[in-house]
Design a protein around this motif. Sequence first.
Motif, PDB file in Angstrom:
ATOM      1  N   HIS A   1       0.582   3.490   3.026  1.00  0.00           N
ATOM      2  CA  HIS A   1       1.098   2.857   4.246  1.00  0.00           C
ATOM      3  C   HIS A   1       2.618   2.836   4.286  1.00  0.00           C
ATOM      4  O   HIS A   1       3.216   3.171   5.312  1.00  0.00           O
ATOM      5  CB  HIS A   1       0.563   1.430   4.375  1.00  0.00           C
TER       6      HIS A   1
ATOM      7  N   HIS B   1      -5.479   8.168   3.856  1.00  0.00           N
ATOM      8  CA  HIS B   1      -5.382   8.155   2.392  1.00  0.00           C
ATOM      9  C   HIS B   1      -5.824   9.483   1.798  1.00  0.00           C
ATOM     10  O   HIS B   1      -6.705  10.140   2.326  1.00  0.00           O
ATOM     11  CB  HIS B   1      -6.256   7.044   1.800  1.00  0.00           C
TER      12      HIS B   1
ATOM     13  N   ASP C   1      -1.469   6.798   8.380  1.00  0.00           N
ATOM     14  CA  ASP C   1      -2.440   6.059   7.573  1.00  0.00           C
ATOM     15  C   ASP C   1      -3.707   6.857   7.298  1.00  0.00           C
ATOM     16  O   ASP C   1      -4.794   6.514   7.763  1.00  0.00           O
ATOM     17  CB  ASP C   1      -2.782   4.708   8.229  1.00  0.00           C
TER      18      ASP C   1
ATOM     19  N   ASP D   1       0.867  -1.182   0.000  1.00  0.00           N
ATOM     20  CA  ASP D   1       0.000   0.000   0.000  1.00  0.00           C
ATOM     21  C   ASP D   1       0.904   1.232   0.000  1.00  0.00           C
ATOM     22  O   ASP D   1       1.691   1.432   0.934  1.00  0.00           O
ATOM     23  CB  ASP D   1      -0.885  -0.040   1.260  1.00  0.00           C
TER      24      ASP D   1
HETATM   25 ZN    ZN Z   1      -4.863   2.546   4.935  1.00  0.00          ZN
END
Ligand code: ZN
Length: 291
Positions: free
Chosen positions: A190, A237, A235, A187
């Motif tokens: 992340h 987005h 975290d 990710d």
């Molecule tokens: Zn996330």
Amino acid sequence: MSVHANAHAADELAIGCHLSVAQGYAAMGEVALSIGANTFSFFTRNPRGGNVRPLDVDDMRRLRMLMEANGFGRLVAHAPYTMNLCSKKEDVVVFARRAMAQDLERMEFLPGNYYNFHPGSHVGQGSDRGVELICDALNEVLFEGQATTVLLETMAGKGTEVGRTFEELAKILDGCVHDELLGVCLDTCHVWDGGYDVQGDLDGVLDEFDRVLGLERLKALHLNDSKNSLGAHKDRHERLGEGHIGLEAFARIVTDDRLRSLPMILETPNELEGYAREISLLRRLARGGEA
Ligand code: ZN
Ligand code: FE
Ligand code: FE
């Protein structure tokens, strides 16, 4: 290019976004087509409560046919994010194991796809104990010959999350009997929040991944920009190009030979329209076009 090609052409990205499973599986396939996607992700059960939909094998079969007819790449199903295989509470661990086992049983009706999960939060027990509990769970739940590859998601390192470093993920793989059934989903938000500079040094991050885990373990990407700066362990987005990672980094990602063949899933704060725009933007960037 024909949309009816039997497998997505090598020069076409397998890209999509997170979709709601509320209308069923085939309906997700139709929504994906309507926004230019040829893969997607969905929660295998209620992301908070953990409740599961009644099994509808026929609906799943319809999705498989739609995917085949339209050259979809592999799906990246997502386990509920409250599922914690390394909790301190035994009932939480028991529930998590049972949920994962049932999810994998169901995924057999969609063979050949991915099941992604957050390794978990050790809640103060320490990373080593967390890794041990995660391995115990996977050793209990994964079964020989299963048709699904299970992916550990790279985490931002919020709280006591396990899986912020590639080393921690490697320890989990090392402790699993059936490591051939496991892979990693990277990710971008992340790893960025976790301290890996995918913006300034994508090559270096991938080299590091290769050294610690082996690039053959990398099976899927979550493409998200980040609301926070490198190493923030937050975290949160952001839409592509509106965060701290920036569009140039995503242009490099979709044109990188080591990444371009992987299913790419958007989990950006968007409605379907926004996802459709980001998907066509990424396809343009993959062809070397301007943003
Ligand atoms: Zn996330
Ligand atoms: Fe996730
Ligand atoms: Fe993700």
